[in-house]
Design a protein around this motif. Structure first.
Motif, short mmCIF file in Angstrom:
data_model
loop_
_atom_site.label_atom_id
_atom_site.label_comp_id
_atom_site.label_asym_id
_atom_site.label_seq_id
_atom_site.Cartn_x
_atom_site.Cartn_y
_atom_site.Cartn_z
N ARG A 185 0.83 -1.21 0.00
CA ARG A 185 0.00 0.00 0.00
C ARG A 185 0.86 1.27 0.00
O ARG A 185 0.44 2.30 -0.50
CB ARG A 185 -0.93 0.01 1.21
N GLN A 186 2.04 1.18 0.55
CA GLN A 186 2.91 2.35 0.64
C GLN A 186 3.24 2.92 -0.73
O GLN A 186 3.42 4.13 -0.88
CB GLN A 186 4.20 1.96 1.38
N SER A 187 3.30 2.05 -1.75
CA SER A 187 3.70 2.50 -3.08
C SER A 187 2.65 2.20 -4.15
O SER A 187 2.97 2.12 -5.33
CB SER A 187 5.02 1.83 -3.47
N SER A 188 1.37 2.05 -3.72
CA SER A 188 0.31 1.67 -4.67
C SER A 188 -0.60 2.81 -5.08
O SER A 188 -1.70 2.59 -5.55
CB SER A 188 -0.53 0.53 -4.08
N GLY A 189 -0.17 4.04 -4.87
CA GLY A 189 -1.00 5.18 -5.27
C GLY A 189 -1.56 5.91 -4.06
O GLY A 189 -1.55 5.40 -2.93
N ALA A 190 -2.09 7.09 -4.31
CA ALA A 190 -2.53 7.97 -3.23
C ALA A 190 -3.64 7.36 -2.39
O ALA A 190 -3.64 7.45 -1.16
CB ALA A 190 -2.98 9.31 -3.80
N HIS A 191 -4.63 6.74 -3.06
CA HIS A 191 -5.75 6.18 -2.31
C HIS A 191 -5.29 5.05 -1.39
O HIS A 191 -5.65 5.01 -0.21
CB HIS A 191 -6.83 5.66 -3.26
N ALA A 192 -4.52 4.12 -1.92
CA ALA A 192 -4.03 3.00 -1.11
C ALA A 192 -3.13 3.50 0.01
O ALA A 192 -3.16 2.96 1.12
CB ALA A 192 -3.27 2.01 -2.00
N ALA A 193 -2.36 4.56 -0.25
CA ALA A 193 -1.46 5.09 0.77
C ALA A 193 -2.22 5.65 1.96
O ALA A 193 -1.67 5.74 3.06
CB ALA A 193 -0.56 6.16 0.16
N ASN A 194 -3.48 6.05 1.76
CA ASN A 194 -4.29 6.54 2.87
C ASN A 194 -4.53 5.47 3.92
O ASN A 194 -4.91 5.77 5.05
CB ASN A 194 -5.63 7.06 2.37
N TYR A 195 -4.33 4.21 3.53
CA TYR A 195 -4.56 3.08 4.44
C TYR A 195 -3.25 2.55 5.01
O TYR A 195 -3.24 1.51 5.68
CB TYR A 195 -5.28 1.95 3.70
N TYR A 196 -2.17 3.26 4.77
CA TYR A 196 -0.85 2.79 5.21
C TYR A 196 -0.21 3.80 6.16
O TYR A 196 -0.38 5.01 6.01
CB TYR A 196 0.07 2.59 4.00
N SER A 197 0.52 3.27 7.14
CA SER A 197 1.30 4.14 8.03
C SER A 197 2.61 3.45 8.37
O SER A 197 2.63 2.25 8.70
CB SER A 197 0.53 4.44 9.32
N GLY A 198 3.69 4.21 8.32
CA GLY A 198 4.98 3.68 8.72
C GLY A 198 5.05 3.37 10.20
O GLY A 198 5.94 2.65 10.65
N ASP A 199 4.11 3.92 10.96
CA ASP A 199 4.06 3.65 12.40
C ASP A 199 3.32 2.36 12.73
O ASP A 199 3.17 2.02 13.91
CB ASP A 199 3.38 4.81 13.13
N CYS A 200 2.82 1.68 11.71
CA CYS A 200 2.13 0.41 11.93
C CYS A 200 3.15 -0.72 11.88
O CYS A 200 3.33 -1.39 10.85
CB CYS A 200 1.04 0.20 10.87
N ALA A 201 3.83 -0.92 12.97
CA ALA A 201 4.89 -1.93 13.05
C ALA A 201 5.16 -2.23 14.51
O ALA A 201 4.86 -1.41 15.39
CB ALA A 201 6.16 -1.43 12.37
N PRO A 202 5.73 -3.38 14.81
CA PRO A 202 6.03 -3.72 16.21
C PRO A 202 6.90 -2.67 16.87
O PRO A 202 7.92 -2.25 16.33
CB PRO A 202 6.77 -5.06 16.08
N GLY A 203 6.46 -2.21 18.04
CA GLY A 203 7.22 -1.25 18.81
C GLY A 203 7.05 0.19 18.40
O GLY A 203 7.58 1.09 19.05
N LYS A 204 6.29 0.45 17.32
CA LYS A 204 6.10 1.84 16.87
C LYS A 204 4.80 2.41 17.42
O LYS A 204 4.09 1.76 18.18
CB LYS A 204 6.16 1.90 15.34
N ALA A 205 4.47 3.63 16.99
CA ALA A 205 3.40 4.39 17.64
C ALA A 205 2.03 3.70 17.59
O ALA A 205 1.24 3.83 18.53
CB ALA A 205 3.30 5.77 17.00
N LEU A 206 1.73 2.98 16.52
CA LEU A 206 0.41 2.36 16.38
C LEU A 206 0.36 0.93 16.90
O LEU A 206 -0.68 0.27 16.80
CB LEU A 206 -0.04 2.41 14.91
N ASP A 207 1.44 0.47 17.46
CA ASP A 207 1.47 -0.87 18.05
C ASP A 207 0.66 -0.85 19.35
O ASP A 207 1.00 -0.14 20.29
CB ASP A 207 2.91 -1.29 18.33
N GLU A 208 -0.43 -1.63 19.38
CA GLU A 208 -1.28 -1.68 20.57
C GLU A 208 -0.80 -2.71 21.59
O GLU A 208 -1.39 -2.85 22.65
CB GLU A 208 -2.72 -1.98 20.17
#
Length: 217
Positions: A185-208
């Motif tokens: 999603r990171q490189s699939s266009g503007a719309h797909a990128a809206n569903y991607y975050s670099g913070d969605c990873a273990p130990g990062k900001a969006l890790d619950e």
């Protein structure tokens, strides 16, 4: 809707044939081949909408476990429903105020295929699992698409297990979505990128830091 109307029509023909034999003024004998034919047609027409209804209720039950008890009403759009849906370009959508979750045709079919043979699932079927989890996260209350998607990514393993997928297969599918489909999603266009975050990873900001998170060992 069309199949339901057809089922009701053939059921009415069967009832008319049966009750015709009880008329006091001019009883007609039941013509068994005709009666069996219309009953068979009624069953054939009734089965697809009945099966869809049962699948929707199954998804609702599991969705409410993901929404932490918030009511969820799942509807699988037919082709006709999708044509009339104002959000027909979205694979699915959810309304937190009503609890309604809608999947466009053919995404419920993809999810059925995944559950029927999860070990052989392709990317589209795995994506249908994530779609289910994603829309449940909207009902849970999150509306930012990137955050919602990350919440779904972390719960796809849980969702698969709730839907009856064996443990190892569920974990593999959830990790595959995260490492392949989600990463693209990171490189699939503007719309797909809206569903991607670099913070969605273990130990990062969006890790619950969920105990059963997809990316936990």
């Amino acid at each position: 809707m069309l199949l339901t109307l057809c089922a009701l029509f053939f059921a009415w023909l069967a009832v008319r044939e049966i009750f015709g034999s009880f008329r006091s003024d001019r009883p007609d004998p039941i013509f068994m081949p005709y009666l069996l034919l219309v009953l068979a047609l009624a069953i054939v027409c009734a089965w697809p909408p009945l099966s869809a209804w049962r699948f929707e209720r199954f998804l609702e039950e599991k969705a409410m476990l993901l929404t932490e008890g918030k009511p969820a009403m799942v509807h699988c759009n037919t082709l006709f429903d999708t044509m009339l849906d104002g959000q027909q370009l979205a694979a699915g959508h959810a309304n937190p105020s009503t609890g309604e979750i809608v999947f466009q045709k053919p995404w419920c079919s993809h999810l059925r295929d995944y559950l029927n043979d999860p070990a052989a699932a392709d990317d589209r079927e795995i994506t249908s699992l994530n779609l289910f989890t994603h829309e449940a996260m909207h009902i849970r209350g999150e509306m930012d698409e990137a955050v919602t998607e990350c919440q779904a990514v972390q719960r796809n393993y849980r969702a698969a297990r709730l839907l009856g997928v064996p443990d190892a297969v569920a974990k593999g599918a959830a990790l595959r979505y995260y490492s392949q489909v989600y990463a693209q999603r990171q490189s699939s266009g503007a719309h797909a990128a809206n569903y991607y975050s670099g913070d969605c990873a273990p130990g990062k900001a969006l890790d619950e830091r969920l105990p059963d998170s997809t990316w936990n060992p």
